[in-house]
Design an enzyme around this catalytic site. Sequence first.
Site, PDB file in Angstrom:
ATOM      1  N   GLY A 101       0.824  -1.200   0.000  1.00 50.95           N
ATOM      2  CA  GLY A 101       0.000   0.000   0.000  1.00 50.95           C
ATOM      3  C   GLY A 101       0.857   1.249   0.000  1.00 50.95           C
ATOM      4  O   GLY A 101       2.005   1.240  -0.442  1.00 50.95           O
ATOM      5  N   SER A 102       0.317   2.316   0.538  1.00 46.73           N
ATOM      6  CA  SER A 102       0.986   3.616   0.479  1.00 46.73           C
ATOM      7  C   SER A 102       2.157   3.700   1.445  1.00 46.73           C
ATOM      8  O   SER A 102       2.196   3.017   2.480  1.00 46.73           O
ATOM      9  CB  SER A 102      -0.015   4.731   0.789  1.00 46.73           C
ATOM     10  OG  SER A 102      -0.361   4.714   2.166  1.00 46.73           O
ATOM     11  N   GLU A 113       5.733  -3.463   0.800  1.00 51.77           N
ATOM     12  CA  GLU A 113       5.814  -3.062  -0.617  1.00 51.77           C
ATOM     13  C   GLU A 113       4.973  -1.803  -0.735  1.00 51.77           C
ATOM     14  O   GLU A 113       3.738  -1.854  -0.759  1.00 51.77           O
ATOM     15  CB  GLU A 113       5.281  -4.188  -1.517  1.00 51.77           C
ATOM     16  CG  GLU A 113       5.706  -4.032  -2.964  1.00 51.77           C
ATOM     17  CD  GLU A 113       4.621  -3.461  -3.846  1.00 51.77           C
ATOM     18  OE1 GLU A 113       4.584  -2.222  -3.977  1.00 51.77           O
ATOM     19  OE2 GLU A 113       3.830  -4.235  -4.401  1.00 51.77           O
ATOM     20  N   CYS A 158       1.359  -0.320  -8.428  1.00 48.18           N
ATOM     21  CA  CYS A 158       2.494   0.250  -7.694  1.00 48.18           C
ATOM     22  C   CYS A 158       3.737   0.334  -8.564  1.00 48.18           C
ATOM     23  O   CYS A 158       4.462   1.334  -8.538  1.00 48.18           O
ATOM     24  CB  CYS A 158       2.778  -0.584  -6.449  1.00 48.18           C
ATOM     25  SG  CYS A 158       1.466  -0.568  -5.223  1.00 48.18           S
TER      26      CYS A 158
END
Length: 469
Positions: A221-222, A243, A277
């Site tokens: 995620g962020s 990640e 991503c």
Amino acid sequence: MMSSPSLLDAITVPAGTGRSVPDAATREIIGHAPVHTLDDLEDAICRARAAQPAWNALGHAERSRLLHAIADDIEAHAEELAVILSREQGKPLDGPNARFEVGACAVWTRSAADTVLEPETVFEDGPARAEVHYDALGVVGAIGPWNWPMMITVWQIAPSLRMGNTVIVKPSGFTPLSVLALGEIFNRHLPSGVLSVITGDREVGAAIASHPGLDKIMFTGSTETGRKIVESSARNLARLTLELGGNDAGIVLPDTDVSAIAENLFWGCFINTGQTCAALKRLYVHESVYETVVNALADLATAMPMGRGLDAGNVLGPLQNQNQFDIVRDLVDDARAQGARIVVGGEPAPELGPLFYRATVVADITDGSRLVDEEQFGPAIPVIKYADVDDAVARANASEQGLGASVWSDDVDTAVEVAKRLQAGTVWINQHGALNPAVPFGGTKQSGYGQEFGAAGLKAVAAPKVISR
């Protein structure tokens, strides 16, 4: 004889007892996901801890057999899973999208089952010998994203299960149904308590990161949320694989044959309508081929069908949620206001649905613009002209993030030399974002740490034990 319920019927709860989940393209309600509480999480963790010793005792061969059975079941229900995914996430069935993602779930599950991880001899001198063995950690908490919800969940849970861990999965609140459906398939083959899917709110997600009953946290995620997970994990010292966000750069070298790379370049930027991503987020192109690249991308962006995911032929879908739609629109509007050239796109497509944004190519833009410096996570690619390769490398490396990067050239040897200078966890040559279940993947800098896939991925969800004699 009664037919078995559909996957969607098996995982949804009655209206009024759960949270409504909309179709990403039409916004009509697909179903209702259960809203689990902190008590539900506590119960799931207790059951996971109780189930873990017996699951670990089954051994690698039996766990691998079960993972293969799960992969077979995923394939048997592939179209049903793909339809749920397409409606909830928005990605079309066709192209490198929903059917592709479901197929990847089976592939990665089989890879986790088949990857060899033997004890490693690290020292040997006469009778003296030291080996590294890999044991189960215990219980793994897996927190997933909304962009590739099923595939990334498999990346987290299949290696964890293979290594003898039990798992608690927390999907994104935007895409709970696809992960619940995947969990339903897994749990048809697993002992009770080995895998639980908890679809709670942010409070539940925060509790997973700090819970003393969890031995490992995996998060995709962020970067902002990743930092919070690092802080929370200090309370239990859980191991982490993170990640996080990426602002991946691509560099097209001088005098490259653009026709040979154009389609790979396009999909590097626009796969999953840019909501990836490790998608290409900023493209540096040498002045000798700049306009050729800009025009090739614009032509492809115009030609690729966009629309509702269930309609055959579409390969680009909507933004998954209103917040992401607003981010993309704001960044493109800012680039336009700063004098950048909108070659194609640059506006919503309301005739397709409320969250559709046209595939956008932006030229005559440079570093310092928000669209270049910030991760857009959507269908808008800034194309930046450069004259000197050393300058392009320096600008690519200037980002705080370092998930992926790519180099594009007819001369592969020269491209590899440039790739060695780029600060990223993975650098692709004449492609971007292509992943292989046998090849380790992970980021550098503020794109996180830890690796997934292959033997490295198995080690990441295991406890190394040195036996010296």
